[in-house]
Design a protein around this motif. Structure first.
Motif, PDB file in Angstrom:
ATOM      1  N   ALA A  62     -36.672 -66.810 -59.239  1.00 50.24           N
ATOM      2  CA  ALA A  62     -35.287 -67.086 -58.859  1.00 50.24           C
ATOM      3  C   ALA A  62     -34.524 -67.760 -59.996  1.00 50.24           C
ATOM      4  CB  ALA A  62     -35.251 -67.952 -57.603  1.00 50.24           C
ATOM      5  N   SER A  63     -35.175 -68.653 -60.724  1.00 52.52           N
ATOM      6  CA  SER A  63     -34.537 -69.313 -61.866  1.00 52.52           C
ATOM      7  C   SER A  63     -34.231 -68.307 -62.970  1.00 52.52           C
ATOM      8  CB  SER A  63     -35.437 -70.426 -62.407  1.00 52.52           C
ATOM      9  OG  SER A  63     -35.596 -71.447 -61.445  1.00 52.52           O
ATOM     10  N   ALA A  64     -35.157 -67.376 -63.214  1.00 51.60           N
ATOM     11  CA  ALA A  64     -34.927 -66.356 -64.231  1.00 51.60           C
ATOM     12  C   ALA A  64     -33.739 -65.483 -63.865  1.00 51.60           C
ATOM     13  CB  ALA A  64     -36.189 -65.505 -64.408  1.00 51.60           C
ATOM     14  N   LEU A  65     -33.590 -65.151 -62.589  1.00 51.14           N
ATOM     15  CA  LEU A  65     -32.459 -64.337 -62.163  1.00 51.14           C
ATOM     16  C   LEU A  65     -31.149 -65.090 -62.338  1.00 51.14           C
ATOM     17  CD1 LEU A  65     -31.411 -61.731 -60.946  1.00 51.14           C
ATOM     18  CD2 LEU A  65     -31.845 -62.674 -58.668  1.00 51.14           C
ATOM     19  N   ALA A  66     -31.147 -66.378 -62.070  1.00 48.35           N
ATOM     20  CA  ALA A  66     -29.932 -67.178 -62.234  1.00 48.35           C
ATOM     21  C   ALA A  66     -29.479 -67.201 -63.695  1.00 48.35           C
ATOM     22  CB  ALA A  66     -30.170 -68.596 -61.733  1.00 48.35           C
ATOM     23  N   GLU A  67     -30.422 -67.144 -64.632  1.00 51.75           N
ATOM     24  CA  GLU A  67     -30.104 -67.248 -66.054  1.00 51.75           C
ATOM     25  C   GLU A  67     -29.768 -65.902 -66.694  1.00 51.75           C
ATOM     26  OE1 GLU A  67     -33.482 -69.094 -67.802  1.00 51.75           O
ATOM     27  OE2 GLU A  67     -33.341 -70.893 -66.549  1.00 51.75           O
ATOM     28  N   ALA A  68     -30.079 -64.809 -66.031  1.00 52.87           N
ATOM     29  CA  ALA A  68     -29.886 -63.487 -66.630  1.00 52.87           C
ATOM     30  C   ALA A  68     -28.405 -63.153 -66.722  1.00 52.87           C
ATOM     31  CB  ALA A  68     -30.611 -62.437 -65.800  1.00 52.87           C
ATOM     32  N   PRO A  69     -27.962 -62.573 -67.846  1.00 55.78           N
ATOM     33  CA  PRO A  69     -26.559 -62.165 -67.958  1.00 55.78           C
ATOM     34  C   PRO A  69     -26.253 -61.002 -67.037  1.00 55.78           C
ATOM     35  CG  PRO A  69     -27.825 -61.370 -69.828  1.00 55.78           C
ATOM     36  CD  PRO A  69     -28.736 -62.271 -69.051  1.00 55.78           C
ATOM     37  N   ARG A  70     -24.965 -60.841 -66.727  1.00 55.63           N
ATOM     38  CA  ARG A  70     -24.540 -59.779 -65.822  1.00 55.63           C
ATOM     39  C   ARG A  70     -23.353 -59.043 -66.403  1.00 55.63           C
ATOM     40  NH1 ARG A  70     -20.269 -59.170 -62.606  1.00 55.63           N
ATOM     41  NH2 ARG A  70     -20.432 -57.597 -60.973  1.00 55.63           N
ATOM     42  N   ALA A  71     -23.330 -57.721 -66.189  1.00 53.83           N
ATOM     43  CA  ALA A  71     -22.196 -56.896 -66.583  1.00 53.83           C
ATOM     44  C   ALA A  71     -21.580 -56.266 -65.346  1.00 53.83           C
ATOM     45  CB  ALA A  71     -22.649 -55.803 -67.555  1.00 53.83           C
ATOM     46  N   SER A  72     -20.302 -55.851 -65.456  1.00 53.09           N
ATOM     47  CA  SER A  72     -19.635 -55.142 -64.366  1.00 53.09           C
ATOM     48  C   SER A  72     -18.973 -53.904 -64.956  1.00 53.09           C
ATOM     49  CB  SER A  72     -18.580 -56.036 -63.706  1.00 53.09           C
ATOM     50  OG  SER A  72     -17.906 -55.318 -62.689  1.00 53.09           O
ATOM     51  N   LEU A  73     -19.322 -52.747 -64.417  1.00 50.02           N
ATOM     52  CA  LEU A  73     -18.817 -51.489 -64.945  1.00 50.02           C
ATOM     53  C   LEU A  73     -18.229 -50.644 -63.831  1.00 50.02           C
ATOM     54  CD1 LEU A  73     -21.598 -52.265 -66.693  1.00 50.02           C
ATOM     55  CD2 LEU A  73     -20.764 -50.321 -68.005  1.00 50.02           C
ATOM     56  N   SER A  74     -17.558 -49.553 -64.228  1.00 49.21           N
ATOM     57  CA  SER A  74     -16.894 -48.703 -63.248  1.00 49.21           C
ATOM     58  C   SER A  74     -17.857 -47.717 -62.612  1.00 49.21           C
ATOM     59  CB  SER A  74     -15.749 -47.944 -63.921  1.00 49.21           C
ATOM     60  OG  SER A  74     -16.259 -47.105 -64.941  1.00 49.21           O
ATOM     61  N   TRP A  75     -17.407 -47.123 -61.530  1.00 53.83           N
ATOM     62  CA  TRP A  75     -18.081 -46.043 -60.825  1.00 53.83           C
ATOM     63  C   TRP A  75     -19.382 -46.490 -60.172  1.00 53.83           C
ATOM     64  CZ3 TRP A  75     -14.270 -43.088 -60.091  1.00 53.83           C
ATOM     65  CH2 TRP A  75     -13.346 -42.824 -61.110  1.00 53.83           C
ATOM     66  N   THR A  76     -19.886 -45.581 -59.329  1.00 56.65           N
ATOM     67  CA  THR A  76     -21.044 -45.888 -58.484  1.00 56.65           C
ATOM     68  C   THR A  76     -21.974 -44.682 -58.471  1.00 56.65           C
ATOM     69  OG1 THR A  76     -19.680 -47.309 -57.061  1.00 56.65           O
ATOM     70  CG2 THR A  76     -21.794 -46.558 -56.166  1.00 56.65           C
ATOM     71  N   SER A  77     -23.117 -44.802 -59.125  1.00 63.64           N
ATOM     72  CA  SER A  77     -24.074 -43.702 -59.153  1.00 63.64           C
ATOM     73  C   SER A  77     -25.365 -44.128 -58.470  1.00 63.64           C
ATOM     74  CB  SER A  77     -24.359 -43.239 -60.588  1.00 63.64           C
ATOM     75  OG  SER A  77     -25.258 -42.145 -60.573  1.00 63.64           O
ATOM     76  N   ILE A  78     -25.432 -43.896 -57.165  1.00 62.79           N
ATOM     77  CA  ILE A  78     -26.669 -44.190 -56.448  1.00 62.79           C
ATOM     78  C   ILE A  78     -27.784 -43.264 -56.928  1.00 62.79           C
ATOM     79  CG2 ILE A  78     -27.753 -44.180 -54.159  1.00 62.79           C
ATOM     80  CD1 ILE A  78     -25.035 -44.991 -53.000  1.00 62.79           C
ATOM     81  N   SER A  79     -27.430 -42.034 -57.269  1.00 63.71           N
ATOM     82  CA  SER A  79     -28.440 -41.106 -57.784  1.00 63.71           C
ATOM     83  C   SER A  79     -29.017 -41.625 -59.098  1.00 63.71           C
ATOM     84  CB  SER A  79     -27.839 -39.715 -57.978  1.00 63.71           C
ATOM     85  OG  SER A  79     -26.712 -39.748 -58.832  1.00 63.71           O
ATOM     86  N   GLY A  80     -28.159 -42.134 -59.978  1.00 58.54           N
ATOM     87  CA  GLY A  80     -28.644 -42.704 -61.228  1.00 58.54           C
ATOM     88  C   GLY A  80     -29.525 -43.914 -60.998  1.00 58.54           C
ATOM     89  N   ALA A  81     -29.159 -44.740 -60.013  1.00 60.23           N
ATOM     90  CA  ALA A  81     -29.955 -45.925 -59.702  1.00 60.23           C
ATOM     91  C   ALA A  81     -31.336 -45.543 -59.194  1.00 60.23           C
ATOM     92  CB  ALA A  81     -29.228 -46.768 -58.656  1.00 60.23           C
ATOM     93  N   ILE A  82     -31.410 -44.532 -58.339  1.00 59.25           N
ATOM     94  CA  ILE A  82     -32.704 -44.111 -57.794  1.00 59.25           C
ATOM     95  C   ILE A  82     -33.577 -43.501 -58.881  1.00 59.25           C
ATOM     96  CG2 ILE A  82     -33.828 -42.481 -56.220  1.00 59.25           C
ATOM     97  CD1 ILE A  82     -31.453 -42.893 -54.308  1.00 59.25           C
ATOM     98  N   ASP A  83     -33.002 -42.616 -59.713  1.00 60.01           N
ATOM     99  CA  ASP A  83     -33.800 -42.000 -60.777  1.00 60.01           C
ATOM    100  C   ASP A  83     -34.305 -43.041 -61.771  1.00 60.01           C
ATOM    101  OD1 ASP A  83     -33.729 -39.378 -59.845  1.00 60.01           O
ATOM    102  OD2 ASP A  83     -31.891 -38.879 -60.933  1.00 60.01           O
ATOM    103  N   PHE A  84     -33.460 -44.001 -62.133  1.00 58.67           N
ATOM    104  CA  PHE A  84     -33.884 -45.066 -63.042  1.00 58.67           C
ATOM    105  C   PHE A  84     -34.990 -45.902 -62.403  1.00 58.67           C
ATOM    106  CE2 PHE A  84     -33.558 -49.358 -64.813  1.00 58.67           C
ATOM    107  CZ  PHE A  84     -33.575 -49.101 -66.178  1.00 58.67           C
ATOM    108  N   SER A  85     -34.847 -46.222 -61.129  1.00 58.81           N
ATOM    109  CA  SER A  85     -35.851 -47.022 -60.430  1.00 58.81           C
ATOM    110  C   SER A  85     -37.187 -46.292 -60.346  1.00 58.81           C
ATOM    111  CB  SER A  85     -35.352 -47.383 -59.032  1.00 58.81           C
ATOM    112  OG  SER A  85     -34.185 -48.190 -59.093  1.00 58.81           O
ATOM    113  N   ARG A  86     -37.151 -44.978 -60.210  1.00 63.13           N
ATOM    114  CA  ARG A  86     -38.398 -44.194 -60.245  1.00 63.13           C
ATOM    115  C   ARG A  86     -39.117 -44.397 -61.563  1.00 63.13           C
ATOM    116  NH1 ARG A  86     -36.603 -38.837 -60.454  1.00 63.13           N
ATOM    117  NH2 ARG A  86     -38.776 -38.195 -60.595  1.00 63.13           N
ATOM    118  N   ARG A  87     -38.379 -44.398 -62.674  1.00 58.35           N
ATOM    119  CA  ARG A  87     -39.013 -44.590 -63.983  1.00 58.35           C
ATOM    120  C   ARG A  87     -39.551 -46.006 -64.131  1.00 58.35           C
ATOM    121  NH1 ARG A  87     -34.515 -41.382 -65.241  1.00 58.35           N
ATOM    122  NH2 ARG A  87     -33.291 -43.115 -66.064  1.00 58.35           N
TER     123      ARG A  87
END
Length: 244
Positions: A107-132
């Motif tokens: 949980a501490s590591a997640l709090a420290e991790a940087p975050r980005a915000s980008l446009s559009w929503t690709s659930i298909s891209g998220a699933i394929d990346f998660s498979r890898r």
């Protein structure tokens, strides 16, 4: 190129203070990819609520009890953030969590991790990346699960159903956490209610289910309930549960 990008992301994430190095082929009850929406529709306050929801849920004593009650007494977790088809990122690499201290460090590591915000929503891209990401898991899970959370329908890349079907064919379960904040997406409302879309187009595989959060304020409670079900391997009635 995708493979190199994934390895580079994993290398950067590995520098974060995760609990301990994995032992090759160490057994765990489940390998769980938390795939979290950071598209433009998620503003800074909502992004903070999302991360706090995961941090609070992972350190909840009820969740730790569920983890310790598993046959292996541990789970493997990887945290991914995604937006359009061009953006998926491994934020925290595979980490074994089996007790309260390991959960707190994660949980501490997640709090420290940087975050980005980008446009559009690709659930298909998220699933394929998660498979890898699952292919690179150093642990030996009895189950493989991708947990997709988001506040919009797929509007970038191939249809979500195609990516879902590829994952299911590999024995992966996809669960969903739609965030029903009733806001238009880039000026347009979703063609169907988001919970119905997740049920019909996103979740799939053995024991698949989803838990809907009414809004981002409700997200933390929904995450906790969902993670406990995923870790215990218990599907929700009719594949669907409302948070609350």
């Amino acid at each position: 190129m995708r493979r190199r990008s994934l390895l580079a992301a994993a290398g950067a994430a590995a520098a974060l203070p995760v609990p301990r190095q994995a032992r090759a082929n160490e057994p765990v009850d489940v390998a769980l990819v938390l795939a979290v929406d950071v598209s433009r529709s998620v503003d800074e306050d909502e992004a903070r609520l999302q991360r706090e929801g995961y941090r609070t849920a992972m350190t909840d004593p009820r969740l730790i009890e569920a983890i310790r009650g598993g046959m292996m007494g541990g789970i493997a977790v990887a945290y991914v953030e995604w937006a359009g088809l061009e953006y998926q990122r491994l934020v925290l690499p595979w980490t074994r969590i089996g007790d309260q201290m390991q959960a707190e460090v994660w949980a501490s590591a997640l709090a420290e991790a940087p975050r980005a915000s980008l446009s559009w929503t690709s659930i298909s891209g998220a699933i394929d990346f998660s498979r890898r990401v699952l292919v690179d898991c150093p642990f030996e899970p009895t189950r493989k699960v991708i947990d997709v959370s988001g506040d919009g329908v797929n509007n970038s890349g191939p249809p979500a159903e195609e990516a879902r079907d590829r994952a299911v064919a590999e024995g992966i379960t996809i669960n969903g956490l739609p965030i029903l904040n009733d806001r238009p997406t880039f000026g347009r409302r979703p063609p169907i209610p988001l919970d119905i879309y997740f049920r019909e187009s996103v979740i799939g595989g053995p024991g698949a289910f989803m838990i809907a959060a009414e809004d981002f304020d409700d997200f933390g409670q929904a995450v906790r309930r969902k993670l406990i079900r995923e870790i215990a391997g218990l599907p929700a009635p009719d594949g669907f549960v409302n948070a609350g």
